[in-house]
Design an enzyme around this catalytic site. Structure first.
Site, mmCIF file in Angstrom:
data_model
loop_
_atom_site.group_PDB
_atom_site.id
_atom_site.type_symbol
_atom_site.label_atom_id
_atom_site.label_comp_id
_atom_site.label_asym_id
_atom_site.label_seq_id
_atom_site.Cartn_x
_atom_site.Cartn_y
_atom_site.Cartn_z
ATOM 1 N N SER A 124 0.902 -1.135 -0.055
ATOM 2 C CA SER A 124 -0.038 0.001 0.044
ATOM 3 C C SER A 124 0.879 1.165 0.157
ATOM 4 C CB SER A 124 -1.083 -0.087 1.247
ATOM 5 O OG SER A 124 -1.452 1.458 1.458
ATOM 6 N N TYR A 149 -1.614 -0.687 10.687
ATOM 7 C CA TYR A 149 -1.757 -1.477 9.425
ATOM 8 C C TYR A 149 -0.797 -0.998 8.549
ATOM 9 C CZ TYR A 149 -3.290 -1.572 4.767
ATOM 10 O OH TYR A 149 -3.549 -1.520 3.411
ATOM 11 N N LYS A 153 2.169 -3.504 6.506
ATOM 12 C CA LYS A 153 2.518 -3.621 4.992
ATOM 13 C C LYS A 153 4.111 -3.599 4.543
ATOM 14 C CE LYS A 153 -1.498 -4.676 3.349
ATOM 15 N NZ LYS A 153 -1.741 -5.689 2.629
HETATM 16 C C1 WQD Z 1 -9.362 9.124 1.201
HETATM 17 C C2 WQD Z 1 -9.690 10.741 1.356
HETATM 18 C C3 WQD Z 1 -9.915 11.410 3.905
HETATM 19 C C4 WQD Z 1 -13.802 9.235 4.365
HETATM 20 C C5 WQD Z 1 -6.423 4.049 3.174
HETATM 21 C C6 WQD Z 1 -5.267 3.317 3.605
HETATM 22 C C7 WQD Z 1 -4.639 2.685 2.401
HETATM 23 C C8 WQD Z 1 -5.824 2.067 1.678
HETATM 24 C C9 WQD Z 1 -6.997 2.901 1.448
HETATM 25 C C10 WQD Z 1 -6.192 -0.324 2.440
HETATM 26 C C11 WQD Z 1 -9.043 11.085 2.926
HETATM 27 C C12 WQD Z 1 -11.027 11.423 3.033
HETATM 28 C C13 WQD Z 1 -12.498 9.682 3.707
HETATM 29 C C14 WQD Z 1 -14.711 10.128 4.670
HETATM 30 C C15 WQD Z 1 -13.311 11.812 3.874
HETATM 31 N N1 WQD Z 1 -6.292 0.792 2.779
HETATM 32 N N2 WQD Z 1 -12.279 10.909 3.617
HETATM 33 N N3 WQD Z 1 -14.722 11.415 4.332
HETATM 34 O O1 WQD Z 1 -6.880 6.963 4.038
HETATM 35 O O2 WQD Z 1 -6.076 7.610 1.664
HETATM 36 O O3 WQD Z 1 -6.113 5.316 2.423
HETATM 37 O O4 WQD Z 1 -7.427 3.457 2.782
HETATM 38 O O5 WQD Z 1 -5.775 -0.957 1.600
HETATM 39 O O6 WQD Z 1 -3.729 1.816 2.737
HETATM 40 O O7 WQD Z 1 -4.380 4.223 4.110
HETATM 41 O O8 WQD Z 1 -8.279 6.284 1.891
HETATM 42 O O9 WQD Z 1 -10.759 6.654 1.585
HETATM 43 O O10 WQD Z 1 -10.198 6.448 3.927
HETATM 44 O O11 WQD Z 1 -9.718 8.666 2.349
HETATM 45 O O12 WQD Z 1 -13.048 13.108 3.756
HETATM 46 O O13 WQD Z 1 -15.821 9.802 5.274
HETATM 47 O O14 WQD Z 1 -10.829 10.921 1.710
HETATM 48 O O15 WQD Z 1 -9.954 12.178 4.811
HETATM 49 O O16 WQD Z 1 -8.566 12.306 2.585
HETATM 50 P P1 WQD Z 1 -6.882 6.749 2.610
HETATM 51 P P2 WQD Z 1 -9.665 6.879 2.696
#
Ligand code: WQD
Length: 344
Positions: A124, A149, A153
């Site tokens: 990741s 997590y 990785k």
């Molecule tokens: C993306 C953006 C949030 C939800 C994580 C892990 C990565 C992979 C994918 C597993 C961020 C914003 C999110 C919400 C929001 N995991 N957001 N409101 O954190 O980039 O990656 O998930 O494989 O390894 O690190 O993904 O989709 O959680 O967030 O504003 O309700 O969307 O702040 O900027 P992230 P995400």
């Protein structure tokens, strides 16, 4: 070529099973449904018109793994099976280290025991933390992970690398995913978050479907064009195809031992508000959202430099952000129409 797909009933695993079959491989799924749903197997059956060989087992169960390797003549393995909820890993670090590390170690040992050479590991972009320079390349130094997590990785990458460098007859690549999203265009398989979605796109589709009252955008005071975070959102079907290309690369390598790492993203960054606006435009829906405080641990912006995967594996993302958000919405609507799809 029979390929073991651990976590093959999961979001990325199930889409990869489809592309493996399309490419002439013979995937065999092992999954314990700890982070997936049996309904994915039914979706696969509808897409593929046949049952994919499947074992309900835990990747940490040595005896089960031995029995499966004894029975199947694998030429490779793709290791998806892992706990993957960033927030949960902060609350339950030992569960994450135990599960994610032990399953990787056991798989490596079992592959050597049965002479299975090729391994594709699901890593990741979270291993980069908040990179100083963008886009990130594979040479960008890994930073201390923002969560247990993410740390699992990074450690699993090192376990595989050190095993190969010690001379194990393993050829392996680690694919560093950016932000997987979307669903198979058929609408028959897709993301199935357990409980309240942590990730942005499933939260958007559940809000649009009326399951969630509104989406909270976690912060709009970042140093980005519209103040919201930037990510590299990659269609899950494109990501699945990258795993086929990775197996082809490993098949082509003449060495007995080989290890490399690849960023797998689109190479483009989009802000959270751009995702929301695109979702509304392409699906002709209005999304109820509000701006809230930052989410602790979020990196401000990250997106991939993808020259290496383009040049070495001959892979490039083909699907657009619009297609991904349309496919995600189609899948959500199907879920709502056929509540029975998701058997508890
Ligand atoms: C993306 C953006 C949030 C939800 C994580 C892990 C990565 C992979 C994918 C597993 C961020 C914003 C999110 C919400 C929001 N995991 N957001 N409101 O954190 O980039 O990656 O998930 O494989 O390894 O690190 O993904 O989709 O959680 O967030 O504003 O309700 O969307 O702040 O900027 P992230 P995400």
């Amino acid at each position: 070529m029979r390929i073991l797909v651990t976590g093959g009933a999961g979001f990325i695993g199930s889409h990869t099973v489809v592309e493996l079959l399309n490419a002439g491989y013979e995937p065999v799924i092992i999954d314990n449904f700890s982070n997936s749903n049996r309904s994915a197997l039914a979706g696969l059956r509808q897409i593929l018109n046949h049952d994919v060989p499947f074992y309900e087992a835990d990747c940490n169960d040595q005896q089960a793994l031995n029995d499966i390797f004894e029975k199947e003549n694998f030429q490779g393995a793709i290791h998806f099976a892992a706990h993957k909820a960033v927030g949960e890993s902060v609350a339950k670090p030992l569960m994450y280290y135990r599960n994610n590390l032990d399953s990787t170690i056991l798989l490596l040992e079992t592959m050597q025991q049965y002479g299975v050479p090729n391994l594709v590991f699901s890593s990741s972009c979270t291993v980069y933390g908040q990179p100083e320079h963008l886009p990130v390349t594979e040479e960008t130094p890994r930073l201390p992970a923002q969560s247990p997590y993410g740390n699992t990785k990074a450690i699993c990458e090192d376990i595989i690398r050190d095993t190969v460098h010690a001379g194990a007859p393993i050829k392996a690549v680690a694919l560093r995913y950016f932000n997987p999203m979307g669903a198979h265009p058929s609408g028959l398989i897709g993301e199935l978050p357990l409980g309240v979605p942590g990730n942005l796109v499933p939260y958007i589709t559940q809000t649009a479907a009326g399951i969630r009252e509104k989406l909270t955008v976690f912060g709009d005071d970042y140093d980005t064009p519209d103040g919201t975070c930037i990510r590299d959102f990659i269609h899950v079907v494109d990501l699945a195809k990258a795993h086929v290309q990775a197996l082809r690369l490993l098949d082509s390598r003449q060495e007995t031992s080989y290890y490399d790492i690849f960023n797998v993203g689109t190479g483009e960054g989009n802000t959270v508000l751009e995702i929301i606006r695109t979702f509304e435009e392409v699906n002709h829906v209005k999304l109820n959202y509000t701006i809230g405080p930052r989410r602790p641990g979020d990196v401000e912006k990250i997106y991939a430099q993808v020259d290496k995967v383009n040049q070495v594996m001959g892979w490039r993302a083909e699907k657009t952000l619009a297609e991904g958000l349309q496919d995600a919405w189609r899948w959500e609507q199907n879920l709502q129409k056929n509540k029975s799809i998701v058997s508890e």
